[in-house]
Design an enzyme around this catalytic site. Sequence first.
Site, PDB file in Angstrom:
ATOM      1  N   LYS A   1      54.402  42.559  32.016  1.00  0.00           N
ATOM      2  CA  LYS A   1      53.445  42.527  33.118  1.00  0.00           C
ATOM      3  C   LYS A   1      54.196  42.660  34.426  1.00  0.00           C
ATOM      4  O   LYS A   1      54.989  41.802  34.800  1.00  0.00           O
ATOM      5  CB  LYS A   1      52.646  41.229  33.089  1.00  0.00           C
TER       6      LYS A   1
ATOM      7  N   LYS B   1      51.180  46.241  31.109  1.00  0.00           N
ATOM      8  CA  LYS B   1      50.217  46.193  32.202  1.00  0.00           C
ATOM      9  C   LYS B   1      50.903  46.351  33.533  1.00  0.00           C
ATOM     10  O   LYS B   1      51.903  45.676  33.748  1.00  0.00           O
ATOM     11  CB  LYS B   1      49.504  44.838  32.137  1.00  0.00           C
TER      12      LYS B   1
HETATM   13  C1  PBG Z   1      46.047  36.891  36.357  1.00  0.00           C
HETATM   14  C2  PBG Z   1      45.694  38.305  36.082  1.00  0.00           C
HETATM   15  C3  PBG Z   1      45.747  39.388  36.962  1.00  0.00           C
HETATM   16  C4  PBG Z   1      45.204  40.467  36.287  1.00  0.00           C
HETATM   17  C5  PBG Z   1      44.876  40.035  35.014  1.00  0.00           C
HETATM   18  N1  PBG Z   1      45.206  38.704  34.895  1.00  0.00           N
HETATM   19  C6  PBG Z   1      46.129  39.462  38.385  1.00  0.00           C
HETATM   20  C7  PBG Z   1      47.466  39.122  38.837  1.00  0.00           C
HETATM   21  O1  PBG Z   1      48.392  38.887  38.067  1.00  0.00           O
HETATM   22  O2  PBG Z   1      47.583  39.080  40.052  1.00  0.00           O
HETATM   23  C8  PBG Z   1      44.993  41.821  36.866  1.00  0.00           C
HETATM   24  C9  PBG Z   1      44.002  42.670  36.167  1.00  0.00           C
HETATM   25  C10 PBG Z   1      43.523  43.823  36.977  1.00  0.00           C
HETATM   26  O3  PBG Z   1      44.060  44.175  38.035  1.00  0.00           O
HETATM   27  O4  PBG Z   1      42.553  44.429  36.530  1.00  0.00           O
HETATM   28  N2  PBG Z   1      47.311  36.519  36.148  1.00  0.00           N
END
Ligand code: PBG
Length: 326
Positions: free
Chosen positions: A197, A250
Amino acid sequence: MPFPAQRLRRTRRTGGLRGLVRETELSPSDFIYPIFVIAGEDVRNPISSMPGIFQLSINHAVEEAKRAYSLGISGVLLFGIPREKDEAASGAYDPEGVVQLATRAIKDAAPELLVVGDVCLCEYTSHGHCGIVDRELGEVLNDVSLELLARTASTQAEAGVDVVAPSDMMDGRVAAIRAELDREGFEQTPIMAYSAKYASAFYGPFREAAESAPQFGDRRGYQMDPANAREALRETELDIEEGADIVMVKPALPYLDVLRRVRERTDLPVAAYNVSGEYSMLKAAAGNGWLDEERAVMEALTGIKRAGADIIISYHAPDVARWLQK
Ligand code: PBG
């Protein structure tokens, strides 16, 4: 002897053959559709940066989930926006929290639709970080957060989620969640880990939707540097050792190389999250008449599957399912 290139073109030009030689085909069942569930009665707040996406109270979330099910989409991924946020993220692991309640309602209405619970604290903390923060140090406390994440996962499992999906990126979270789930009798609940991520600008619209923008600092202390691919492979290996059942990359589109490398490294199912900003870009361009929405979305998502995703998490899922039905 025809040139080899000519031979290639023959299969492209013979209409009926195109389908037979196509290597990648999207299906509604490839998809998981994220839903933002907000506390309250009869709420349906449009998210301005994500046309077509809403914060939905439980009654509307149930309707949206039923629609997804009837379109052949495999599952929904639930994010919760609690009535109140606090330093301890209490709403995340409250057995009567918004995701826990929504899960029960959706499983009642559409038992065969997979419900995936997002396991993170950022939607529930008053400061918007994914873990508990020591205000004096200005730091996220990894190990304290692990305990609360594990509780979040077990209360979600108790409520009936089919899969838990930790998106927080704390170190050791997969092992902590696995141990707690096993202790509580949820040995059968799989973990879909956000393994690679990245600290991405493409989460911007999500933070509007989930009301989870960090109020100070950023997430670079726990999310990955976009410049690194090998690091993603190490993170993924660690999550697999800790017990992940499905690994995720992601965002998706700027990281298709990472997705492909993860795919080649593991035989576990691989998920890709086509995040909010990727959705918003295409919606904005299509809304302005600059792109053909259907063709652009199908091309982008086919690329994600071609790169190696078994599971695609996307806000476009219902549109894609409708287009595929035509
Ligand atoms: C929370 C989370 C995020 C997303 C999914 N879970 C945001 C972040 O890490 O700031 C983003 C998903 C998206 O942008 O569609 N940790």
